[in-house]
Design a protein around this motif. Structure first.
Motif, PDB file in Angstrom:
ATOM      1  N   LYS A  36       0.616  -1.210  -0.048  1.00 50.26           N
ATOM      2  CA  LYS A  36      -0.103  -0.069   0.021  1.00 50.26           C
ATOM      3  C   LYS A  36       0.853   1.282  -0.160  1.00 50.26           C
ATOM      4  CE  LYS A  36      -3.803  -2.204   2.181  1.00 50.26           C
ATOM      5  NZ  LYS A  36      -5.059  -2.031   3.389  1.00 50.26           N
ATOM      6  N   SER A  37       1.612   1.257  -0.739  1.00 46.75           N
ATOM      7  CA  SER A  37       2.871   2.310  -1.084  1.00 46.75           C
ATOM      8  C   SER A  37       3.882   2.828   0.043  1.00 46.75           C
ATOM      9  CB  SER A  37       2.012   3.714  -1.492  1.00 46.75           C
ATOM     10  OG  SER A  37       1.010   4.255  -0.273  1.00 46.75           O
ATOM     11  N   LYS A  38       3.624   1.851   1.081  1.00 45.19           N
ATOM     12  CA  LYS A  38       4.790   2.154   2.193  1.00 45.19           C
ATOM     13  C   LYS A  38       5.761   0.875   2.279  1.00 45.19           C
ATOM     14  CE  LYS A  38       2.095   4.550   5.999  1.00 45.19           C
ATOM     15  NZ  LYS A  38       1.736   4.436   7.383  1.00 45.19           N
ATOM     16  N   ALA A  39       6.835   1.638   2.445  1.00 42.77           N
ATOM     17  CA  ALA A  39       7.998   0.488   2.847  1.00 42.77           C
ATOM     18  C   ALA A  39       7.616  -0.550   3.818  1.00 42.77           C
ATOM     19  CB  ALA A  39       9.276   1.216   3.293  1.00 42.77           C
ATOM     20  N   PHE A  40       7.842  -1.828   3.719  1.00 43.18           N
ATOM     21  CA  PHE A  40       7.281  -2.836   4.198  1.00 43.18           C
ATOM     22  C   PHE A  40       8.013  -3.923   4.665  1.00 43.18           C
ATOM     23  CE2 PHE A  40       4.797  -7.189   4.296  1.00 43.18           C
ATOM     24  CZ  PHE A  40       4.000  -6.615   5.376  1.00 43.18           C
ATOM     25  N   LEU A  41       9.205  -4.241   3.914  1.00 42.60           N
ATOM     26  CA  LEU A  41       9.935  -5.302   4.128  1.00 42.60           C
ATOM     27  C   LEU A  41      11.299  -5.377   3.591  1.00 42.60           C
ATOM     28  CD1 LEU A  41      10.554  -8.400   5.202  1.00 42.60           C
ATOM     29  CD2 LEU A  41       9.460  -9.173   3.004  1.00 42.60           C
ATOM     30  N   HIS A  42      12.204  -5.201   4.203  1.00 42.99           N
ATOM     31  CA  HIS A  42      13.797  -5.403   3.307  1.00 42.99           C
ATOM     32  C   HIS A  42      14.635  -6.316   4.331  1.00 42.99           C
ATOM     33  CE1 HIS A  42      13.721  -2.030   6.478  1.00 42.99           C
ATOM     34  NE2 HIS A  42      14.990  -2.349   6.615  1.00 42.99           N
ATOM     35  N   PHE A  43      15.959  -6.302   3.687  1.00 47.12           N
ATOM     36  CA  PHE A  43      16.529  -7.398   4.439  1.00 47.12           C
ATOM     37  C   PHE A  43      18.103  -6.806   4.891  1.00 47.12           C
ATOM     38  CE2 PHE A  43      13.556  -9.583   1.939  1.00 47.12           C
ATOM     39  CZ  PHE A  43      13.204 -10.749   2.837  1.00 47.12           C
ATOM     40  N   HIS A  44      18.607  -7.399   5.823  1.00 42.76           N
ATOM     41  CA  HIS A  44      20.125  -6.791   6.017  1.00 42.76           C
ATOM     42  C   HIS A  44      20.828  -8.165   6.315  1.00 42.76           C
ATOM     43  CE1 HIS A  44      18.924  -2.961   7.433  1.00 42.76           C
ATOM     44  NE2 HIS A  44      17.774  -3.316   7.688  1.00 42.76           N
ATOM     45  N   GLU A  45      22.422  -7.784   5.994  1.00 41.33           N
ATOM     46  CA  GLU A  45      23.407  -8.776   6.549  1.00 41.33           C
ATOM     47  C   GLU A  45      24.214  -8.522   7.347  1.00 41.33           C
ATOM     48  OE1 GLU A  45      26.310  -9.359   3.225  1.00 41.33           O
ATOM     49  OE2 GLU A  45      24.956  -8.084   2.178  1.00 41.33           O
ATOM     50  N   ASP A  46      24.526  -9.152   8.310  1.00 41.51           N
ATOM     51  CA  ASP A  46      25.368  -9.011   9.556  1.00 41.51           C
ATOM     52  C   ASP A  46      26.398 -10.179   9.462  1.00 41.51           C
ATOM     53  OD1 ASP A  46      25.517  -9.549  12.687  1.00 41.51           O
ATOM     54  OD2 ASP A  46      25.497  -7.170  12.091  1.00 41.51           O
ATOM     55  N   PRO A  47      27.422 -10.175  10.301  1.00 39.91           N
ATOM     56  CA  PRO A  47      28.403 -11.013  10.497  1.00 39.91           C
ATOM     57  C   PRO A  47      27.628 -12.510  11.050  1.00 39.91           C
ATOM     58  CG  PRO A  47      29.613  -9.302  10.940  1.00 39.91           C
ATOM     59  CD  PRO A  47      28.140  -8.879  10.773  1.00 39.91           C
ATOM     60  N   VAL A  48      26.516 -12.199  11.891  1.00 42.36           N
ATOM     61  CA  VAL A  48      26.057 -13.389  12.583  1.00 42.36           C
ATOM     62  C   VAL A  48      24.952 -14.097  11.676  1.00 42.36           C
ATOM     63  CG1 VAL A  48      26.786 -12.557  15.005  1.00 42.36           C
ATOM     64  CG2 VAL A  48      24.376 -11.673  13.771  1.00 42.36           C
ATOM     65  N   GLY A  49      24.574 -13.212  10.454  1.00 35.94           N
ATOM     66  CA  GLY A  49      23.479 -13.896   9.790  1.00 35.94           C
ATOM     67  C   GLY A  49      22.807 -12.812   9.065  1.00 35.94           C
ATOM     68  N   LEU A  50      21.647 -13.420   8.445  1.00 34.86           N
ATOM     69  CA  LEU A  50      20.765 -12.502   7.599  1.00 34.86           C
ATOM     70  C   LEU A  50      19.349 -12.093   8.466  1.00 34.86           C
ATOM     71  CD1 LEU A  50      21.101 -14.435   4.267  1.00 34.86           C
ATOM     72  CD2 LEU A  50      22.178 -12.289   4.857  1.00 34.86           C
ATOM     73  N   PHE A  51      18.730 -11.000   8.266  1.00 34.53           N
ATOM     74  CA  PHE A  51      17.545 -10.508   9.003  1.00 34.53           C
ATOM     75  C   PHE A  51      16.848  -9.654   7.954  1.00 34.53           C
ATOM     76  CE2 PHE A  51      21.193 -11.016  11.770  1.00 34.53           C
ATOM     77  CZ  PHE A  51      20.603 -11.612  12.898  1.00 34.53           C
ATOM     78  N   ALA A  52      15.590  -9.859   8.312  1.00 35.96           N
ATOM     79  CA  ALA A  52      14.506  -8.960   7.617  1.00 35.96           C
ATOM     80  C   ALA A  52      13.736  -8.165   8.562  1.00 35.96           C
ATOM     81  CB  ALA A  52      13.462 -10.134   7.027  1.00 35.96           C
ATOM     82  N   ASP A  53      13.553  -6.898   8.106  1.00 35.52           N
ATOM     83  CA  ASP A  53      12.941  -5.908   8.954  1.00 35.52           C
ATOM     84  C   ASP A  53      11.505  -5.760   8.209  1.00 35.52           C
ATOM     85  OD1 ASP A  53      14.946  -5.366  10.546  1.00 35.52           O
ATOM     86  OD2 ASP A  53      15.568  -3.650   9.523  1.00 35.52           O
ATOM     87  N   LEU A  54      10.617  -6.183   9.173  1.00 29.66           N
ATOM     88  CA  LEU A  54       9.138  -6.145   8.548  1.00 29.66           C
ATOM     89  C   LEU A  54       8.168  -5.109   9.422  1.00 29.66           C
ATOM     90  CD1 LEU A  54       6.871  -7.696   7.100  1.00 29.66           C
ATOM     91  CD2 LEU A  54       6.522  -8.904   9.290  1.00 29.66           C
ATOM     92  N   ARG A  55       7.546  -4.116   8.577  1.00 24.60           N
ATOM     93  CA  ARG A  55       6.804  -3.164   9.116  1.00 24.60           C
ATOM     94  C   ARG A  55       5.681  -3.536   9.998  1.00 24.60           C
ATOM     95  NH1 ARG A  55       6.526   2.349   8.548  1.00 24.60           N
ATOM     96  NH2 ARG A  55       7.445   2.245   6.781  1.00 24.60           N
ATOM     97  N   GLY A  56       5.663  -3.020  11.132  1.00 22.78           N
ATOM     98  CA  GLY A  56       4.378  -3.287  12.180  1.00 22.78           C
ATOM     99  C   GLY A  56       4.000  -2.165  12.580  1.00 22.78           C
ATOM    100  N   ALA A  57       3.045  -2.168  13.540  1.00 27.06           N
ATOM    101  CA  ALA A  57       2.403  -1.174  13.937  1.00 27.06           C
ATOM    102  C   ALA A  57       3.317  -0.123  14.682  1.00 27.06           C
ATOM    103  CB  ALA A  57       0.994  -1.350  15.042  1.00 27.06           C
ATOM    104  N   ALA A  58       4.239  -0.377  15.266  1.00 24.13           N
ATOM    105  CA  ALA A  58       5.111   0.453  15.974  1.00 24.13           C
ATOM    106  C   ALA A  58       6.639   0.728  15.265  1.00 24.13           C
ATOM    107  CB  ALA A  58       5.517  -0.160  17.268  1.00 24.13           C
ATOM    108  N   GLY A  59       6.332   0.229  13.996  1.00 20.80           N
ATOM    109  CA  GLY A  59       7.739   0.551  13.173  1.00 20.80           C
ATOM    110  C   GLY A  59       8.161  -0.974  12.939  1.00 20.80           C
ATOM    111  N   PHE A  60       9.454  -0.961  12.425  1.00 20.85           N
ATOM    112  CA  PHE A  60       9.896  -1.995  11.810  1.00 20.85           C
ATOM    113  C   PHE A  60      10.444  -2.989  12.863  1.00 20.85           C
ATOM    114  CE2 PHE A  60      10.189   0.297   7.981  1.00 20.85           C
ATOM    115  CZ  PHE A  60       9.947  -0.556   7.284  1.00 20.85           C
ATOM    116  N   GLU A  61       9.945  -4.507  12.857  1.00 28.39           N
ATOM    117  CA  GLU A  61      10.295  -5.538  13.611  1.00 28.39           C
ATOM    118  C   GLU A  61      11.687  -6.359  12.979  1.00 28.39           C
ATOM    119  OE1 GLU A  61       8.517  -9.233  16.037  1.00 28.39           O
ATOM    120  OE2 GLU A  61       7.211  -7.837  14.992  1.00 28.39           O
ATOM    121  N   ARG A  62      12.582  -6.724  13.564  1.00 29.57           N
ATOM    122  CA  ARG A  62      13.606  -7.605  13.005  1.00 29.57           C
ATOM    123  C   ARG A  62      13.630  -9.085  13.242  1.00 29.57           C
ATOM    124  NH1 ARG A  62      18.801  -4.886  12.936  1.00 29.57           N
ATOM    125  NH2 ARG A  62      17.746  -3.907  11.155  1.00 29.57           N
ATOM    126  N   PHE A  63      13.460  -9.951  12.090  1.00 31.98           N
ATOM    127  CA  PHE A  63      13.217 -11.239  12.279  1.00 31.98           C
ATOM    128  C   PHE A  63      14.530 -11.957  11.655  1.00 31.98           C
ATOM    129  CE2 PHE A  63       9.055  -9.747  12.213  1.00 31.98           C
ATOM    130  CZ  PHE A  63       8.154 -10.576  12.882  1.00 31.98           C
TER     131      PHE A  63
END
Length: 84
Positions: A36-63
């Motif tokens: 719905k025209s809002k940034a919703f999901l993106h991915f990050h890489e870190d030495p400990v692994g891969l993570f997704a940031d998913l938008r929730g009601a209070a901002g992005f949550e990391r998985f």
């Protein structure tokens, strides 16, 4: 933590295909999805692994998305959030 590059996104290709199958989401750039025209999901890489940031009601949550169980959890959360 930096945004996931091409090599990291290749490691997530199966997950990305499942996300792309959801018509409510639009991938504007590789690995960056909008709902719905809002940034919703993106991915990050870190030495400990891969993570997704998913938008929730209070901002992005990391998985973490390093194994099948973590990826399934993310997909479940995506489905819940796109229903709202």
């Amino acid at each position: 933590m930096k945004h996931a590059g091409a090599a990291a996104l290749r490691r997530l290709e199966g997950l990305l295909e499942e996300i792309r199958a959801r018509p409510a989401l639009r991938e504007r750039r590789p690995g960056i999805f909008y709902h719905k025209s809002k940034a919703f999901l993106h991915f990050h890489e870190d030495p400990v692994g891969l993570f997704a940031d998913l938008r929730g009601a209070a901002g992005f949550e990391r998985f973490p998305v390093n194994c099948e169980a973590e990826r399934r959890r993310l997909l479940d959360r995506i489905d819940v959030r796109i229903q709202k």
